[in-house]
Design a protein around this motif. Structure first.
Motif, PDB file in Angstrom:
ATOM      1  N   THR A 132       1.295  -1.412   0.419  1.00  0.00           N
ATOM      2  CA  THR A 132       0.235   0.277   0.216  1.00  0.00           C
ATOM      3  C   THR A 132       0.432   1.817  -0.096  1.00  0.00           C
ATOM      4  OG1 THR A 132      -0.572  -0.249   2.297  1.00  0.00           O
ATOM      5  CG2 THR A 132      -1.874  -1.195   1.193  1.00  0.00           C
ATOM      6  N   ASP A 133       1.944   1.038   0.208  1.00  0.00           N
ATOM      7  CA  ASP A 133       2.813   2.473   0.616  1.00  0.00           C
ATOM      8  C   ASP A 133       4.189   2.200   0.576  1.00  0.00           C
ATOM      9  OD1 ASP A 133       3.788   4.914   0.493  1.00  0.00           O
ATOM     10  OD2 ASP A 133       3.811   5.428   2.346  1.00  0.00           O
ATOM     11  N   ALA A 134       4.794   0.744  -0.630  1.00  0.00           N
ATOM     12  CA  ALA A 134       6.458   0.321  -0.505  1.00  0.00           C
ATOM     13  C   ALA A 134       7.155   0.919  -0.501  1.00  0.00           C
ATOM     14  CB  ALA A 134       6.753  -0.352  -1.923  1.00  0.00           C
ATOM     15  N   PRO A 135       7.127   2.241  -0.954  1.00  0.00           N
ATOM     16  CA  PRO A 135       8.407   3.520  -0.874  1.00  0.00           C
ATOM     17  C   PRO A 135       8.177   3.925   0.520  1.00  0.00           C
ATOM     18  CG  PRO A 135       7.290   3.997  -2.764  1.00  0.00           C
ATOM     19  CD  PRO A 135       5.529   2.828  -2.010  1.00  0.00           C
ATOM     20  N   GLY A 136       7.647   4.627   0.817  1.00  0.00           N
ATOM     21  CA  GLY A 136       7.401   4.523   2.005  1.00  0.00           C
ATOM     22  C   GLY A 136       7.654   4.087   3.003  1.00  0.00           C
ATOM     23  N   TYR A 137       7.273   2.662   3.235  1.00  0.00           N
ATOM     24  CA  TYR A 137       7.948   1.901   3.931  1.00  0.00           C
ATOM     25  C   TYR A 137       9.404   1.310   3.959  1.00  0.00           C
ATOM     26  CZ  TYR A 137       2.924   0.280   5.569  1.00  0.00           C
ATOM     27  OH  TYR A 137       1.869   0.698   5.863  1.00  0.00           O
ATOM     28  N   ILE A 138       9.854   0.969   2.935  1.00  0.00           N
ATOM     29  CA  ILE A 138      10.710   1.357   2.447  1.00  0.00           C
ATOM     30  C   ILE A 138      11.764   2.566   2.872  1.00  0.00           C
ATOM     31  CG2 ILE A 138      12.923   1.113   0.455  1.00  0.00           C
ATOM     32  CD1 ILE A 138      10.666  -0.236  -0.683  1.00  0.00           C
ATOM     33  N   ASP A 139      11.446   3.601   2.793  1.00  0.00           N
ATOM     34  CA  ASP A 139      12.085   4.975   3.277  1.00  0.00           C
ATOM     35  C   ASP A 139      12.555   4.273   5.474  1.00  0.00           C
ATOM     36  OD1 ASP A 139      12.896   6.221   0.963  1.00  0.00           O
ATOM     37  OD2 ASP A 139      11.120   7.528   0.852  1.00  0.00           O
ATOM     38  N   THR A 140      11.084   4.045   5.614  1.00  0.00           N
ATOM     39  CA  THR A 140      11.209   3.828   7.389  1.00  0.00           C
ATOM     40  C   THR A 140      12.616   2.626   7.981  1.00  0.00           C
ATOM     41  OG1 THR A 140       9.257   5.284   7.176  1.00  0.00           O
ATOM     42  CG2 THR A 140       9.655   3.151   9.359  1.00  0.00           C
ATOM     43  N   ALA A 141      12.177   2.021   6.371  1.00  0.00           N
ATOM     44  CA  ALA A 141      12.941   0.175   7.476  1.00  0.00           C
ATOM     45  C   ALA A 141      14.823   0.603   7.163  1.00  0.00           C
ATOM     46  CB  ALA A 141      12.514  -0.764   6.186  1.00  0.00           C
ATOM     47  N   ASN A 142      14.376   1.465   5.937  1.00  0.00           N
ATOM     48  CA  ASN A 142      16.049   1.868   6.020  1.00  0.00           C
ATOM     49  C   ASN A 142      16.481   2.763   7.272  1.00  0.00           C
ATOM     50  OD1 ASN A 142      16.421   0.903   3.031  1.00  0.00           O
ATOM     51  ND2 ASN A 142      15.698   2.843   1.662  1.00  0.00           N
ATOM     52  N   ASP A 143      15.901   3.821   7.410  1.00  0.00           N
ATOM     53  CA  ASP A 143      16.708   4.538   9.040  1.00  0.00           C
ATOM     54  C   ASP A 143      16.681   4.007   9.806  1.00  0.00           C
ATOM     55  OD1 ASP A 143      16.353   6.440   7.611  1.00  0.00           O
ATOM     56  OD2 ASP A 143      14.411   7.177   7.939  1.00  0.00           O
ATOM     57  N   VAL A 144      15.745   2.600  10.487  1.00  0.00           N
ATOM     58  CA  VAL A 144      14.942   1.457  10.847  1.00  0.00           C
ATOM     59  C   VAL A 144      16.870   0.473  11.164  1.00  0.00           C
ATOM     60  CG1 VAL A 144      14.089  -0.376  12.514  1.00  0.00           C
ATOM     61  CG2 VAL A 144      12.633   2.128  11.520  1.00  0.00           C
ATOM     62  N   TRP A 145      16.620  -0.512   9.798  1.00  0.00           N
ATOM     63  CA  TRP A 145      17.716  -0.669   9.798  1.00  0.00           C
ATOM     64  C   TRP A 145      19.242  -0.984  10.584  1.00  0.00           C
ATOM     65  CZ3 TRP A 145      17.306  -5.874   9.479  1.00  0.00           C
ATOM     66  CH2 TRP A 145      18.786  -6.490   9.196  1.00  0.00           C
ATOM     67  N   ARG A 146      19.764   0.645  10.065  1.00  0.00           N
ATOM     68  CA  ARG A 146      20.610   1.304  10.762  1.00  0.00           C
ATOM     69  C   ARG A 146      20.420   1.301  12.071  1.00  0.00           C
ATOM     70  NH1 ARG A 146      20.550   5.029   6.497  1.00  0.00           N
ATOM     71  NH2 ARG A 146      19.597   6.317   7.565  1.00  0.00           N
ATOM     72  N   ASP A 147      19.647   1.073  13.272  1.00  0.00           N
ATOM     73  CA  ASP A 147      19.433   0.782  14.698  1.00  0.00           C
ATOM     74  C   ASP A 147      19.468  -0.641  15.260  1.00  0.00           C
ATOM     75  OD1 ASP A 147      19.665   3.686  14.785  1.00  0.00           O
ATOM     76  OD2 ASP A 147      17.419   3.892  14.673  1.00  0.00           O
ATOM     77  N   ILE A 148      19.011  -1.002  13.789  1.00  0.00           N
ATOM     78  CA  ILE A 148      18.432  -2.820  14.472  1.00  0.00           C
ATOM     79  C   ILE A 148      19.120  -3.932  14.081  1.00  0.00           C
ATOM     80  CG2 ILE A 148      16.152  -1.858  15.203  1.00  0.00           C
ATOM     81  CD1 ILE A 148      15.174  -3.930  12.746  1.00  0.00           C
ATOM     82  N   LYS A 149      20.287  -3.445  12.682  1.00  0.00           N
ATOM     83  CA  LYS A 149      20.050  -4.487  11.687  1.00  0.00           C
ATOM     84  C   LYS A 149      21.560  -5.531  13.173  1.00  0.00           C
ATOM     85  CE  LYS A 149      24.296  -3.416   9.478  1.00  0.00           C
ATOM     86  NZ  LYS A 149      24.920  -3.012   7.964  1.00  0.00           N
ATOM     87  N   ASN A 150      22.003  -5.322  13.781  1.00  0.00           N
ATOM     88  CA  ASN A 150      23.395  -5.570  14.805  1.00  0.00           C
ATOM     89  C   ASN A 150      22.673  -6.237  15.589  1.00  0.00           C
ATOM     90  OD1 ASN A 150      25.718  -5.608  13.144  1.00  0.00           O
ATOM     91  ND2 ASN A 150      25.270  -3.683  13.394  1.00  0.00           N
ATOM     92  N   VAL A 151      20.984  -6.297  16.156  1.00  0.00           N
ATOM     93  CA  VAL A 151      20.228  -6.752  16.929  1.00  0.00           C
ATOM     94  C   VAL A 151      19.749  -7.721  17.043  1.00  0.00           C
ATOM     95  CG1 VAL A 151      18.710  -5.818  19.751  1.00  0.00           C
ATOM     96  CG2 VAL A 151      19.666  -4.044  17.835  1.00  0.00           C
ATOM     97  N   ALA A 152      19.895  -8.841  17.970  1.00  0.00           N
ATOM     98  CA  ALA A 152      19.434 -10.154  18.181  1.00  0.00           C
ATOM     99  C   ALA A 152      17.259 -10.123  17.633  1.00  0.00           C
ATOM    100  CB  ALA A 152      19.976 -11.150  18.810  1.00  0.00           C
ATOM    101  N   ALA A 153      16.989 -10.704  16.767  1.00  0.00           N
ATOM    102  CA  ALA A 153      15.957 -10.585  16.506  1.00  0.00           C
ATOM    103  C   ALA A 153      14.856 -10.774  18.328  1.00  0.00           C
ATOM    104  CB  ALA A 153      15.120 -11.260  15.680  1.00  0.00           C
ATOM    105  N   SER A 154      15.329 -11.897  18.369  1.00  0.00           N
ATOM    106  CA  SER A 154      14.515 -11.598  20.190  1.00  0.00           C
ATOM    107  C   SER A 154      14.492 -10.688  21.458  1.00  0.00           C
ATOM    108  CB  SER A 154      15.230 -13.356  21.141  1.00  0.00           C
ATOM    109  OG  SER A 154      16.212 -13.396  21.207  1.00  0.00           O
ATOM    110  N   GLU A 155      15.680  -9.978  20.742  1.00  0.00           N
ATOM    111  CA  GLU A 155      15.528  -8.907  21.497  1.00  0.00           C
ATOM    112  C   GLU A 155      15.044  -7.169  21.271  1.00  0.00           C
ATOM    113  OE1 GLU A 155      19.624  -7.400  22.180  1.00  0.00           O
ATOM    114  OE2 GLU A 155      20.391  -9.624  22.389  1.00  0.00           O
ATOM    115  N   LEU A 156      14.577  -7.400  19.936  1.00  0.00           N
ATOM    116  CA  LEU A 156      13.049  -6.630  19.511  1.00  0.00           C
ATOM    117  C   LEU A 156      11.525  -6.849  19.917  1.00  0.00           C
ATOM    118  CD1 LEU A 156      14.733  -6.435  16.051  1.00  0.00           C
ATOM    119  CD2 LEU A 156      15.223  -4.947  17.868  1.00  0.00           C
TER     120      LEU A 156
END
Length: 156
Positions: A132-156
């Motif tokens: 429904t808003d892939a470009p918007g979700y991608i923009d948000t995910a790109n920002d979020v990924w920098r913060d969570i990429k080195n965090v274990a899934a179980s910690e989120l």
């Protein structure tokens, strides 16, 4: 039940399931206990034949400590030449999940190429929401990924 409530319930269940599963490769890669990414699907096939194709362990390559399978030697060689061009975004975690600060597993048949990048989603229902808003979700995910990429899934 409203669509948003269904989606939140689905994400809650998926989050619980993702925290129980084993991501054996690097913490920023979604892979199974044997380090196989995308459940053994060929990442190059999404680009070359525009559909998911199950790869074979006979044709494999490693990228960021995850093992990818391919349908042919040619696809494997294309991947080896430029793995970043074919590997799914966000380490193969659900693109919608990353946009809401979660590392969720994916269904290799819930995919979309946007701007020559492969995005996977938890399942086709979540993908519908993401589309429904892939470009918007991608923009948000790109920002979020920098913060969570080195965090274990179980910690989120």
């Amino acid at each position: 039940m409203s669509t948003m409530k269904k989606l939140n319930t689905l994400l809650a269940v998926a989050t619980f399931g993702a925290s129980l599963s084993s991501f054996a490769a690097d913490i920023d890669m979604n892979a199974d206990a044997n380090d196989v990414a995308i459940k053994g699907y060929d990442p190059v096939a999404y680009f070359t034949v525009a559909q998911p194709k199950k790869g074979s362990p006979r044709y494999s390559a490693t990228y960021k400590n995850a093992i990818y399978h391919f349908v042919s030697e040619g696809n494997r060689n294309m991947f080896r030449d430029n793995p970043a061009a074919y590997a799914p975004q966000y380490g193969g975690f659900c693109a919608f999940g990353v946009s809401v600060e979660k590392k969720l597993d994916t269904d290799p048949t819930a995919w979309k190429i946007v701007d020559n990048k492969l995005y996977l989603n938890l399942n086709k229902d979540v993908q519908k929401r993401w589309l429904t808003d892939a470009p918007g979700y991608i923009d948000t995910a790109n920002d979020v990924w920098r913060d969570i990429k080195n965090v274990a899934a179980s910690e989120l």
